[in-house]
Design an enzyme around this catalytic site. Structure first.
Site, PDB file in Angstrom:
ATOM      1  N   CYS A  88       0.839  -1.199   0.000  1.00  0.00           N
ATOM      2  CA  CYS A  88       0.000   0.000   0.000  1.00  0.00           C
ATOM      3  C   CYS A  88       0.873   1.247   0.000  1.00  0.00           C
ATOM      4  O   CYS A  88       1.998   1.232   0.495  1.00  0.00           O
ATOM      5  CB  CYS A  88      -0.908   0.002   1.222  1.00  0.00           C
ATOM      6  SG  CYS A  88      -2.101   1.355   1.199  1.00  0.00           S
ATOM      7  N   CYS A  92      -1.727   3.961   7.216  1.00  0.00           N
ATOM      8  CA  CYS A  92      -2.715   4.148   8.281  1.00  0.00           C
ATOM      9  C   CYS A  92      -2.262   3.429   9.561  1.00  0.00           C
ATOM     10  O   CYS A  92      -1.860   2.263   9.508  1.00  0.00           O
ATOM     11  CB  CYS A  92      -4.070   3.605   7.857  1.00  0.00           C
ATOM     12  SG  CYS A  92      -4.598   4.305   6.291  1.00  0.00           S
ATOM     13  N   CYS A  95      -4.049   0.054  10.361  1.00  0.00           N
ATOM     14  CA  CYS A  95      -4.210  -0.895   9.251  1.00  0.00           C
ATOM     15  C   CYS A  95      -4.191  -2.341   9.769  1.00  0.00           C
ATOM     16  O   CYS A  95      -3.289  -2.726  10.509  1.00  0.00           O
ATOM     17  CB  CYS A  95      -3.075  -0.710   8.249  1.00  0.00           C
ATOM     18  SG  CYS A  95      -3.193  -1.827   6.842  1.00  0.00           S
TER      19      CYS A  95
END
Ligand code: SF4
Length: 366
Positions: A88, A92, A95
């Protein structure tokens, strides 16, 4: 003689009644069989090929059911989430499907696995990650989407993405094959998105979300929003923004800890500081009670009501609070692998896992 005498009367009686009882059973049997079938459907027990599609999804629940073996039948992978990559471009903090490998199956192998799933009863596939548009700038994903709609003729093909890498040319080429695009957005305050890790460089996540909304309308793709409610957005009021964007569904998740992903040994994240209590999650839901497209999902519902396939096409069992993989469906087939998926069809049904998920049936005015 003493032993048999008391039995003689009942035997005679039975003999006399055999004729009338037989014809009574003959007329009751079809009715009983019909009742049994109706009860099974009412309880959500269906076997392969006997699924049903209901009408539009009711507010906030989507209580449609389908899918799967009954208590004595095999599980059916009616709706599958295929996380084909763990890579990715975002970071985040909470995550729960992290970049633990960089493996992605060759396209033909992924297609073979999807065909096996279709043969086992799959009706909906959701492509997720990681970030699914990262691989070959969305080409790999686009070809899977087209394959599932055009060749496998799945009623529903969807994607969950952070949206940052989607270009208009992707919609031009593949939009017609896609039913639903879900974009993750946890806040309409850009500072909060940056704090959470949903942001990269100069791209404004919220502005980008609005652009994707426009493209979905233009290219006839149903638009959905996913939000993870956590320590940094739990007090936010998102009503006006959601109403303006008008998604077909707004999935609201409670931030979840998964051992080995965002908590505990070997994890790539430490998400403890994002966690909120059940009560805090409920107060967020209460604030947004009037939003008709909201579909809430607390931690309890999330753990065992999804069929998750990882990058090797192994089902991930989350029942123990971590992701335990089955063997790959490419090696042992779907029926064998799904036994280890930890999937609970009853919870899937209760959380409204089956809803109107084909854009042809959504009857949108775009
Ligand atoms: S966008 Fe999704 S996959 Fe990427 S880091 Fe964030 S939560 Fe994880």
């Amino acid at each position: 003689m003493w032993a048999t005498a008391p039995l003689a009367f009942p035997w005679k009686l039975l003999g006399a009644l055999r004729g009338p009882l037989g014809s009574l059973w003959g007329s009751l049997a079809p009715l009983l069989l019909w009742l049994r079938a109706a009860l099974r459907l009412g309880l959500g027990w269906t076997h392969r090929g006997q699924g049903r599609q209901d009408g539009p999804e009711p507010e906030g629940a989507g209580e449609e059911e389908e899918g799967g073996g009954g208590p004595d039948g095999p599980l059916t992978p009616t709706s599958v989430n295929y996380h084909f990559t763990r890579q990715c471009n975002y970071k985040c903090g909470f995550c729960f499907h992290t970049a633990k490998t960089s493996f992605v199956l060759p396209l033909e192998e992924a297609q073979r696995g999807l065909r096996l799933l279709k043969e086992a009863g799959m009706e909906k596939v959701n492509f997720s990650g990681g970030e699914p548009f990262l691989r070959d700038r969305g080409e790999y994903l686009g070809r899977l989407v087209r394959f599932c709609k055009q060749e496998l003729r799945l009623p529903s093909v969807s994607i969950v993405s952070n949206g940052s890498l989607i270009r208009e040319r992707w919609f031009v080429k593949y939009g017609q094959y896609l039913d639903i695009l879900a974009i993750s957005c946890d806040s309409f305050n850009e500072d909060v998105n940056v704090l959470i890790g949903r942001g990269q460089g100069r791209l404004n996540h919220v502005e980008n979300l609005r652009k994707l909304r426009r493209w979905c309308r233009e290219y006839r793709v149903a638009f959905k929003i996913n939000s993870v409610i956590n320590r940094f957005n739990v007090d936010e009021d998102m009503r006006a923004h959601i109403q303006e964007l008008n998604p077909v569904r707004w999935k609201v998740f409670q931030c979840l800890l998964i051992d080995g992903e965002n908590a505990g040994d070997g994890a790539l994240r430490e998400a403890e500081r994002f966690v909120i209590s059940k009560e805090e999650f409920q107060s967020f839901l209460d604030r947004h009670r009037g939003v008709p497209c909201l579909v809430p999902e607390c931690n309890d519902k999330m753990k065992d009501s999804y069929l998750i396939l990882d990058e090797y096409m192994r089902f991930l069992n989350c029942r123990e609070g971590r992701k335990d993989p089955s063997r790959s469906i490419l090696d042992v087939g779907v029926e064998e692998a799904i036994k280890f998926s930890g999937f609970d069809e009853e919870t899937f049904r209760k959380r409204g896992g089956k809803y109107v998920w084909s854009k042809a049936d959504l009857k949108l005015d775009w």
